[in-house]
Motif scaffolding. Sequence first.
Motif, PDB file in Angstrom:
ATOM      1  N   PRO A  34      67.645 -15.521  32.845  1.00 17.78           N
ATOM      2  CA  PRO A  34      66.893 -16.749  33.110  1.00 17.78           C
ATOM      3  C   PRO A  34      67.034 -17.233  34.555  1.00 17.78           C
ATOM      4  O   PRO A  34      66.079 -17.774  35.124  1.00 17.78           O
ATOM      5  CB  PRO A  34      67.526 -17.755  32.130  1.00 17.78           C
ATOM      6  N   MET A  35      68.192 -17.005  35.158  1.00 18.00           N
ATOM      7  CA  MET A  35      68.384 -17.406  36.556  1.00 18.00           C
ATOM      8  C   MET A  35      67.469 -16.625  37.500  1.00 18.00           C
ATOM      9  O   MET A  35      66.915 -17.177  38.449  1.00 18.00           O
ATOM     10  CB  MET A  35      69.842 -17.196  36.973  1.00 18.00           C
ATOM     11  N   ARG A  36      67.286 -15.331  37.229  1.00 21.83           N
ATOM     12  CA  ARG A  36      66.463 -14.524  38.136  1.00 21.83           C
ATOM     13  C   ARG A  36      64.982 -14.907  38.060  1.00 21.83           C
ATOM     14  O   ARG A  36      64.209 -14.613  38.960  1.00 21.83           O
ATOM     15  CB  ARG A  36      66.679 -13.034  37.880  1.00 21.83           C
ATOM     16  N   ASN A  37      64.588 -15.574  36.948  1.00 18.85           N
ATOM     17  CA  ASN A  37      63.174 -15.916  36.777  1.00 18.85           C
ATOM     18  C   ASN A  37      62.664 -16.849  37.868  1.00 18.85           C
ATOM     19  O   ASN A  37      61.505 -16.784  38.263  1.00 18.85           O
ATOM     20  CB  ASN A  37      62.941 -16.538  35.398  1.00 18.85           C
ATOM     21  N   ARG A  38      63.545 -17.734  38.368  1.00 19.71           N
ATOM     22  CA  ARG A  38      63.115 -18.656  39.421  1.00 19.71           C
ATOM     23  C   ARG A  38      62.807 -17.902  40.716  1.00 19.71           C
ATOM     24  O   ARG A  38      61.994 -18.355  41.531  1.00 19.71           O
ATOM     25  CB  ARG A  38      64.176 -19.737  39.657  1.00 19.71           C
ATOM     26  N   ILE A  39      63.469 -16.759  40.918  1.00 19.64           N
ATOM     27  CA  ILE A  39      63.225 -15.961  42.121  1.00 19.64           C
ATOM     28  C   ILE A  39      61.896 -15.229  41.998  1.00 19.64           C
ATOM     29  O   ILE A  39      61.131 -15.150  42.969  1.00 19.64           O
ATOM     30  CB  ILE A  39      64.378 -14.973  42.364  1.00 19.64           C
TER      31      ILE A  39
ATOM     32  N   ASP B   6      67.588 -24.555  44.242  1.00 24.15           N
ATOM     33  CA  ASP B   6      68.779 -23.728  44.037  1.00 24.15           C
ATOM     34  C   ASP B   6      68.537 -22.315  44.584  1.00 24.15           C
ATOM     35  O   ASP B   6      68.731 -21.330  43.878  1.00 24.15           O
ATOM     36  CB  ASP B   6      69.157 -23.682  42.560  1.00 24.15           C
ATOM     37  N   ARG B   7      68.105 -22.229  45.830  1.00 26.29           N
ATOM     38  CA  ARG B   7      67.806 -20.922  46.422  1.00 26.29           C
ATOM     39  C   ARG B   7      69.066 -20.045  46.464  1.00 26.29           C
ATOM     40  O   ARG B   7      70.191 -20.548  46.583  1.00 26.29           O
ATOM     41  CB  ARG B   7      67.254 -21.093  47.841  1.00 26.29           C
TER      42      ARG B   7
ATOM     43  N   LYS C  95      59.526 -18.316  51.409  1.00 29.39           N
ATOM     44  CA  LYS C  95      59.177 -19.057  50.192  1.00 29.39           C
ATOM     45  C   LYS C  95      60.410 -19.455  49.379  1.00 29.39           C
ATOM     46  O   LYS C  95      60.389 -20.469  48.676  1.00 29.39           O
ATOM     47  CB  LYS C  95      58.215 -18.236  49.334  1.00 29.39           C
ATOM     48  N   LEU C  96      61.478 -18.662  49.450  1.00 27.98           N
ATOM     49  CA  LEU C  96      62.667 -18.995  48.667  1.00 27.98           C
ATOM     50  C   LEU C  96      63.395 -20.217  49.223  1.00 27.98           C
ATOM     51  O   LEU C  96      64.183 -20.847  48.515  1.00 27.98           O
ATOM     52  CB  LEU C  96      63.615 -17.795  48.595  1.00 27.98           C
TER      53      LEU C  96
END
Length: 295
Positions: free
Chosen positions: A217-222, A99-100, A93-94
Amino acid sequence: MELTDVEKRLLALHYVFPVPLNRLNKLYETDPTLEKLYMYRPIELVRLLGISLKKAVQLKESLQQNSMTPYEQLYERHAITPIPFSHPNYPEKLHELIDRPAVLYTKGDQQVLHKPLKIAIIGSRKATIYSKQAMSLIVPPLVKNEVVIVSGLARGADTMAHEAAIEYGGKTIAVLGHGLFHLYPKENRLLAEEMAKHQLLLTEYPPYVKPERWTFPMRNRIISGLSEAVVVTESADKSGTMSTVEHALDHGKDIFAAPGPITSSLSTGPNKLINEGAKPLWNGFQIVESLVLNR
């Protein structure tokens, strides 16, 4: 875990230049096997990585200084398993993210990553007993259907989500906004140690990276990227929780929200989401019917 020579070179680069994969696109287009990694001049790194000359000089020096570092053995010594984007263990899924992460650093039960269904449960760091009560209705049906609970190990709702998954005999993943040599918040140390043994800690940052305001905030996309859907318990209208929701909407994920009393400021976020089209949630069977049984 076996890594190719290309993946080993990526580990060396990522250790000193920990950025998402899209920041490395030009480099991979020019040098798909990263064989020239240690031979690039700073001015070439400026063009390939889109960085300043000063940063390129520093990067070149760091690569040279660490060229003999046995990263695999270093990570193994600390029970950390790195998963490069090209490895079969990297979550499918990633790959859908623009921006994986170029590399994931994991600690714990990697098999959790291969469970087919994951649901993110998130909310305010100031979450009240209401969130805990809501999770007592939401989490058990998910656990019964082998759904993995994903959250961020933050204070409040995140902590409650991980603890509920463990309490009801399920599996949970904590996505961290820092490297595995650090821990934030410190009061979650025992929980993190438990998860490092029987659950899973996951981050896109090398172990030495400290928590910073911008890393969360960057980790939220993961968190969103790993999950089939996102559940919001309590949240203010403007918050990190809403940042994760925005990522989920961008990724086309379902949003569930636990409606709350209008007298509580922490009901503003979920109630507003419901008004904007999120699915109101009062027990986990709704998620099971919506996502699990329809697979």
